[in-house]
Design a protein around this motif. Sequence first.
Motif, PDB file in Angstrom:
ATOM      1  N   ARG A   1      49.962 -62.974   5.098  1.00  0.00           N
ATOM      2  CA  ARG A   1      49.964 -61.583   4.615  1.00  0.00           C
ATOM      3  C   ARG A   1      49.250 -61.497   3.267  1.00  0.00           C
ATOM      4  NH1 ARG A   1      53.112 -58.025   1.333  1.00  0.00           N
ATOM      5  NH2 ARG A   1      54.486 -59.695   0.634  1.00  0.00           N
ATOM      6  N   ILE A   2      49.601 -62.403   2.351  1.00  0.00           N
ATOM      7  CA  ILE A   2      49.002 -62.380   1.012  1.00  0.00           C
ATOM      8  C   ILE A   2      47.492 -62.626   1.118  1.00  0.00           C
ATOM      9  CG2 ILE A   2      48.979 -63.538  -1.250  1.00  0.00           C
ATOM     10  CD1 ILE A   2      51.524 -61.895  -0.777  1.00  0.00           C
TER      11      ILE A   2
ATOM     12  N   GLU B   1      48.273 -51.045   5.401  1.00  0.00           N
ATOM     13  CA  GLU B   1      48.490 -51.667   4.093  1.00  0.00           C
ATOM     14  C   GLU B   1      49.977 -51.849   3.796  1.00  0.00           C
ATOM     15  OE1 GLU B   1      44.815 -50.205   1.366  1.00  0.00           O
ATOM     16  OE2 GLU B   1      46.240 -48.638   1.925  1.00  0.00           O
ATOM     17  N   LEU B   2      50.833 -51.466   4.760  1.00  0.00           N
ATOM     18  CA  LEU B   2      52.279 -51.526   4.549  1.00  0.00           C
ATOM     19  C   LEU B   2      52.894 -52.643   5.379  1.00  0.00           C
ATOM     20  CD1 LEU B   2      53.001 -47.695   4.727  1.00  0.00           C
ATOM     21  CD2 LEU B   2      52.956 -49.097   2.657  1.00  0.00           C
ATOM     22  N   ASN B   3      53.855 -53.333   4.786  1.00  0.00           N
ATOM     23  CA  ASN B   3      54.606 -54.366   5.504  1.00  0.00           C
ATOM     24  C   ASN B   3      56.092 -54.164   5.222  1.00  0.00           C
ATOM     25  OD1 ASN B   3      52.564 -56.508   6.637  1.00  0.00           O
ATOM     26  ND2 ASN B   3      51.787 -55.861   4.665  1.00  0.00           N
TER      27      ASN B   3
ATOM     28  N   ARG C   1      48.632 -47.029   6.785  1.00  0.00           N
ATOM     29  CA  ARG C   1      49.656 -47.719   7.564  1.00  0.00           C
ATOM     30  C   ARG C   1      49.411 -49.233   7.597  1.00  0.00           C
ATOM     31  NH1 ARG C   1      51.482 -46.107  13.654  1.00  0.00           N
ATOM     32  NH2 ARG C   1      51.343 -44.011  12.839  1.00  0.00           N
TER      33      ARG C   1
ATOM     34  N   GLU D   1      54.111 -65.158   5.616  1.00  0.00           N
ATOM     35  CA  GLU D   1      53.996 -64.560   4.284  1.00  0.00           C
ATOM     36  C   GLU D   1      52.676 -64.973   3.629  1.00  0.00           C
ATOM     37  OE1 GLU D   1      55.191 -62.265   2.796  1.00  0.00           O
ATOM     38  OE2 GLU D   1      55.175 -62.567   0.633  1.00  0.00           O
TER      39      GLU D   1
ATOM     40  N   MET E   1      56.602 -52.844   1.613  1.00  0.00           N
ATOM     41  CA  MET E   1      55.753 -53.444   0.575  1.00  0.00           C
ATOM     42  C   MET E   1      54.321 -53.013   0.831  1.00  0.00           C
ATOM     43  SD  MET E   1      57.447 -57.176   1.196  1.00  0.00           S
ATOM     44  CE  MET E   1      57.245 -56.905   2.941  1.00  0.00           C
TER      45      MET E   1
ATOM     46  N   TYR F   1      45.237 -59.604   2.221  1.00  0.00           N
ATOM     47  CA  TYR F   1      44.909 -58.568   1.251  1.00  0.00           C
ATOM     48  C   TYR F   1      44.094 -59.102   0.079  1.00  0.00           C
ATOM     49  CZ  TYR F   1      48.065 -55.742   3.950  1.00  0.00           C
ATOM     50  OH  TYR F   1      48.659 -55.060   4.972  1.00  0.00           O
TER      51      TYR F   1
ATOM     52  N   ARG G   1      50.329 -53.822   0.514  1.00  0.00           N
ATOM     53  CA  ARG G   1      49.337 -54.894   0.405  1.00  0.00           C
ATOM     54  C   ARG G   1      49.989 -56.221  -0.018  1.00  0.00           C
ATOM     55  NH1 ARG G   1      43.947 -53.156   0.821  1.00  0.00           N
ATOM     56  NH2 ARG G   1      43.275 -54.955  -0.386  1.00  0.00           N
ATOM     57  N   ASP G   2      49.566 -56.808  -1.161  1.00  0.00           N
ATOM     58  CA  ASP G   2      50.100 -58.135  -1.516  1.00  0.00           C
ATOM     59  C   ASP G   2      51.271 -58.070  -2.503  1.00  0.00           C
ATOM     60  OD1 ASP G   2      48.612 -57.289  -3.590  1.00  0.00           O
ATOM     61  OD2 ASP G   2      47.477 -59.143  -3.863  1.00  0.00           O
ATOM     62  N   GLN G   3      51.976 -56.943  -2.555  1.00  0.00           N
ATOM     63  CA  GLN G   3      53.186 -56.894  -3.388  1.00  0.00           C
ATOM     64  C   GLN G   3      54.169 -57.968  -2.931  1.00  0.00           C
ATOM     65  OE1 GLN G   3      54.558 -52.830  -2.933  1.00  0.00           O
ATOM     66  NE2 GLN G   3      53.412 -52.128  -4.713  1.00  0.00           N
ATOM     67  N   PRO G   4      54.984 -58.516  -3.866  1.00  0.00           N
ATOM     68  CA  PRO G   4      55.907 -59.596  -3.492  1.00  0.00           C
ATOM     69  C   PRO G   4      56.879 -59.189  -2.386  1.00  0.00           C
ATOM     70  CG  PRO G   4      55.909 -59.236  -5.875  1.00  0.00           C
ATOM     71  CD  PRO G   4      55.064 -58.159  -5.282  1.00  0.00           C
ATOM     72  N   ARG G   5      57.141 -60.139  -1.510  1.00  0.00           N
ATOM     73  CA  ARG G   5      58.104 -59.935  -0.438  1.00  0.00           C
ATOM     74  C   ARG G   5      59.510 -59.799  -1.027  1.00  0.00           C
ATOM     75  NH1 ARG G   5      58.653 -64.560   4.092  1.00  0.00           N
ATOM     76  NH2 ARG G   5      59.246 -65.713   2.238  1.00  0.00           N
TER      77      ARG G   5
ATOM     78  N   TRP H   1      60.041 -56.037   4.985  1.00  0.00           N
ATOM     79  CA  TRP H   1      60.957 -57.187   5.020  1.00  0.00           C
ATOM     80  C   TRP H   1      62.375 -56.700   4.748  1.00  0.00           C
ATOM     81  CZ3 TRP H   1      64.895 -59.729   2.706  1.00  0.00           C
ATOM     82  CH2 TRP H   1      65.226 -60.989   3.268  1.00  0.00           C
ATOM     83  N   HIS H   2      63.274 -56.960   5.682  1.00  0.00           N
ATOM     84  CA  HIS H   2      64.692 -56.585   5.533  1.00  0.00           C
ATOM     85  C   HIS H   2      65.488 -57.456   6.492  1.00  0.00           C
ATOM     86  CE1 HIS H   2      68.294 -54.230   5.045  1.00  0.00           C
ATOM     87  NE2 HIS H   2      67.696 -53.303   4.344  1.00  0.00           N
TER      88      HIS H   2
END
Lengths: 103, 155
Positions: free
Chosen positions: A96-97, B75-77, B73, A93, B50, A100, B52-56, B79-80
Amino acid sequence: MTSALDITQSVKAPRAVFVNFPLGHQTGKPNQPELQRQIVTDAMRAFDTITVPGTIVELPYVWDANDRAWENRDYTKGWMPERPQRELADTLEAERIAKYSRA
Amino acid sequence: MPVDYIPRTRDLYSDFTPYRWVVNETAPFTPLKTPIAECRVAMISSGGLMYRDQPRFHREDSSYRRIPKNARRDELNVWHFGYPTHDAEQDPNCVFPLERLRELESAGVIGELTDPVFSFMGGIYSTRKVRDELAPQIVDELKRAHADAFFLVPA
């Protein structure tokens, strides 16, 4: 869009299209843009064709014509891959941060 | 044969209090005013996407992410916790067909894809949180976007 027919029947969405693929592939297989485009196009066309509330249109696509065994495994105990341990997950994580925020 | 996911969920999570499925007697239905080729179409995926750097996302997370329509593509991540995300990480279009919808917009199959598109992490135990907290926020988003049709992709 649904690949869980019984859940959608229970919820009664206004309209739906069903594709019998394993969970996580509701709009197709990875890196198969043609198949994905067909599925999403069928879903969009269903907006025009469905007139009866609660209708679920079944799409004809088959996950693997030679292997139906996934239907026995999907969403059963032991089927989920192991998740990374908490420390590794936190490292991933942070990476990842950082990726970007550099960009 | 389609898989029966309701009994499978009961077995998979047998250590927990049984999940109470939503059972509706009727389906709400609003006919489209114009063909889909003339509609503004909004999209949401419960796949846990998510930008880029949007919260997980995390467990019992009923928040959602606003994802720009022109997102790439890379820029996308994802989590599930509730489905194997390997394929969606390789190609988000498996559960979040953003590239395909942009193509259908260019081809005139839909009138317009609204901006942004949306994602949340659908493994939320509380149907109350979804109904009373998440859904009303999404409805507000759809009104702001003047969406005519809403495409929901579960994952």
